[in-house]
Design a protein around this motif. Sequence first.
Motif: not given
Length: 337
Positions: A9-13, A92-94, A103-105
Amino acid sequence: MSENRKPVQGEKLRGAEKVARIPVKVIPTVETPRKPDWIRVKMAAPDEVQRIKTTLRAQKLHTVCEEAACPNLPECFGGGTATFMIMGDICTRRCPFCDVAHGRPNALDPDEPRHMAETIANLGLKYAVITSVDRDDLLDGGAQHFVDCIKEARALSPKTLLEILVPDFRGRMDIALRIMTECPPDVFNHNIETVPRLYKAMRPGSDYQHSLNLLKMFKEYCPDIPTKCGLMVGIGETEEEVIALLDDLHAHGVDYVTIGQYLQPSKEHAPIDRFVTPEEFERYTAHGQKLGFRNIWAAPMVRSSYFADRQYYGEPVPAVRRKVDPAKKIAVQTIEA
């Protein structure tokens, strides 16, 4: 990031990590194509740009202008405008065309609507655009948070017009629209992004007809509120497909349309297929006017919220700025003399 590791959670991809698991794989671009002379970014006063950024950071706010690396940021910030991005900065989309992190908001910030409203009031905005990341983790897709932002903004700035640019509320459209009728915006915007043939590659997790239905159903709920839709070109569509898309938007009651050139945020994002000429954009404008949209803006640097107030009030799209060959400029000056 490994495909088997659970998102933190909170990690940005971003970049390659973001698009690693989409259905149609993105092959990294080796050499970025050179931009034509009609793709030009207008620079603005750095002091005003910094003032906007400082105000936003003080209120812990995000803008899609920054997160999506919009090329119009200097011009819009320099003119004292910004598009607020609520519900965090993790989507939540790519989608492989977008530079917003995946990522997981984190959980919603209950103070965000108030902070956003205070910023709108402090900046003295007469027209504000509010958008968001996709929040598939929320039962209402974030609809109530949009309404909370609208209510807070109107409480502090009752004369400010509010445009919202919403996600598709996949699987939650009915409940989201019911919530939004409690306090509708002045303009309801949802971007369809591209033609249906390219959805699997460009909008994984989304559906073309679903987006059309969202726009149509909101109009049925709130017939007096104008609807708006944006798309990008230059990612593999044909001119005929764009014309058909405009026909679909008109058939679903859309009032305002924006069309702009796709620009690749990085070499790991979806590649540019072609640079669409100003003349082709003019043909889209002409077709839209023939269909009877309230206003259609189609030009290389147009984005969904680019000078949204001007489009709302019926102004034509700003003229395309082209570089002038110094030799030709001298020749013209000689003739005029």
